[in-house]
Write a protein that holds these residues in place. Structure first.
Motif, mmCIF file in Angstrom:
data_model
loop_
_atom_site.group_PDB
_atom_site.id
_atom_site.type_symbol
_atom_site.label_atom_id
_atom_site.label_comp_id
_atom_site.label_asym_id
_atom_site.label_seq_id
_atom_site.Cartn_x
_atom_site.Cartn_y
_atom_site.Cartn_z
ATOM 1 N N THR A 1 -26.392 -22.440 -22.101
ATOM 2 C CA THR A 1 -27.252 -21.919 -23.175
ATOM 3 C C THR A 1 -27.627 -20.469 -22.893
ATOM 4 O O THR A 1 -27.602 -19.619 -23.806
ATOM 5 C CB THR A 1 -28.514 -22.787 -23.313
ATOM 6 O OG1 THR A 1 -28.113 -24.131 -23.562
ATOM 7 C CG2 THR A 1 -29.399 -22.288 -24.434
ATOM 8 N N LYS A 2 -27.967 -20.152 -21.665
ATOM 9 C CA LYS A 2 -28.314 -18.769 -21.307
ATOM 10 C C LYS A 2 -27.116 -17.848 -21.544
ATOM 11 O O LYS A 2 -27.268 -16.731 -22.039
ATOM 12 C CB LYS A 2 -28.761 -18.676 -19.847
ATOM 13 C CG LYS A 2 -30.167 -19.111 -19.603
ATOM 14 C CD LYS A 2 -30.547 -18.855 -18.152
ATOM 15 C CE LYS A 2 -32.000 -19.205 -17.892
ATOM 16 N NZ LYS A 2 -32.384 -18.922 -16.511
ATOM 17 N N MET B 1 -24.571 -13.751 -24.789
ATOM 18 C CA MET B 1 -23.441 -13.277 -25.617
ATOM 19 C C MET B 1 -23.916 -12.908 -27.018
ATOM 20 O O MET B 1 -23.469 -11.910 -27.596
ATOM 21 C CB MET B 1 -22.350 -14.360 -25.678
ATOM 22 C CG MET B 1 -21.588 -14.490 -24.394
ATOM 23 S SD MET B 1 -20.341 -15.795 -24.423
ATOM 24 C CE MET B 1 -19.368 -15.409 -25.812
ATOM 25 N N LEU B 2 -24.831 -13.733 -27.580
ATOM 26 C CA LEU B 2 -25.351 -13.426 -28.908
ATOM 27 C C LEU B 2 -26.120 -12.109 -28.920
ATOM 28 O O LEU B 2 -26.050 -11.337 -29.895
ATOM 29 C CB LEU B 2 -26.245 -14.565 -29.416
ATOM 30 C CG LEU B 2 -25.514 -15.853 -29.834
ATOM 31 C CD1 LEU B 2 -26.524 -16.940 -30.141
ATOM 32 C CD2 LEU B 2 -24.637 -15.586 -31.068
ATOM 33 N N LYS B 3 -26.865 -11.849 -27.843
ATOM 34 C CA LYS B 3 -27.603 -10.596 -27.761
ATOM 35 C C LYS B 3 -26.656 -9.410 -27.707
ATOM 36 O O LYS B 3 -26.916 -8.367 -28.290
ATOM 37 C CB LYS B 3 -28.499 -10.594 -26.512
ATOM 38 C CG LYS B 3 -29.746 -11.409 -26.661
ATOM 39 C CD LYS B 3 -30.603 -11.288 -25.406
ATOM 40 C CE LYS B 3 -31.849 -12.134 -25.497
ATOM 41 N NZ LYS B 3 -32.644 -12.048 -24.266
ATOM 42 N N GLN B 4 -25.559 -9.582 -27.025
ATOM 43 C CA GLN B 4 -24.593 -8.483 -26.904
ATOM 44 C C GLN B 4 -23.890 -8.224 -28.234
ATOM 45 O O GLN B 4 -23.534 -7.100 -28.539
ATOM 46 C CB GLN B 4 -23.564 -8.802 -25.822
ATOM 47 C CG GLN B 4 -24.117 -8.760 -24.423
ATOM 48 C CD GLN B 4 -23.113 -9.180 -23.380
ATOM 49 O OE1 GLN B 4 -21.964 -9.509 -23.708
ATOM 50 N NE2 GLN B 4 -23.525 -9.180 -22.130
ATOM 51 N N VAL B 5 -23.687 -9.256 -29.007
ATOM 52 C CA VAL B 5 -23.017 -9.120 -30.287
ATOM 53 C C VAL B 5 -23.894 -8.335 -31.258
ATOM 54 O O VAL B 5 -23.423 -7.536 -32.054
ATOM 55 C CB VAL B 5 -22.646 -10.507 -30.871
ATOM 56 C CG1 VAL B 5 -22.146 -10.414 -32.295
ATOM 57 C CG2 VAL B 5 -21.629 -11.185 -29.979
ATOM 58 N N LYS B 6 -25.181 -8.513 -31.213
ATOM 59 C CA LYS B 6 -26.073 -7.849 -32.153
ATOM 60 C C LYS B 6 -26.090 -6.428 -31.814
ATOM 61 O O LYS B 6 -26.054 -5.440 -32.094
ATOM 62 C CB LYS B 6 -27.487 -8.406 -32.043
ATOM 63 C CG LYS B 6 -27.600 -9.764 -32.648
ATOM 64 C CD LYS B 6 -29.050 -10.190 -32.600
ATOM 65 C CE LYS B 6 -29.269 -11.510 -33.217
ATOM 66 N NZ LYS B 6 -30.612 -11.939 -33.245
#
Length: 100
Positions: free
Chosen positions: A89-90, A95-100
């Motif tokens: 999950t972390k 990864m989601l933070k990097q995509v934004k």
């Protein structure tokens, strides 16, 4: 002569009392031995029962230890799974933070 009779009577009485005391001593010794024997038998019976109870308790303790070991192993496995899930999950959040 009366003095001799009295002394003889006294001596006889002393001898009779001495014999009675010896008889009483023998009876008391026999009673003590009987009590000691009964106590010895009771102590042996109690020791045997105590050993049996101890064996039962040791078997129960072994079962409890086995159950606890299994449960600890299960909790440990669950913790490993949860740790992997948390790490995954972390990683996904990162990864989601990097995509934004």
């Amino acid at each position: 002569m009366e003095k001799e009779v009295n002394q003889h009577t006294i001596l006889q009485a002393i001898l009779e009392l001495s014999k009675q005391m010896q008889d009483m001593k023998s009876e008391l010794q026999q009673q003590i031995e009987a009590v000691e024997k009964r106590l010895g038998e009771k102590i042996e019976a109690i020791e045997k029962r105590l050993e049996e109870k101890n064996e039962v308790l040791e078997k129960r303790l072994d079962k409890v230890e086995q159950n606890l070991s299994r449960k600890i192993g299960l909790v440990d496995a669950k913790f490993d799974v949860l740790s992997v899930d948390v790490i995954t999950t972390k990683a996904e959040v990162s990864m989601l933070k990097q995509v934004k």
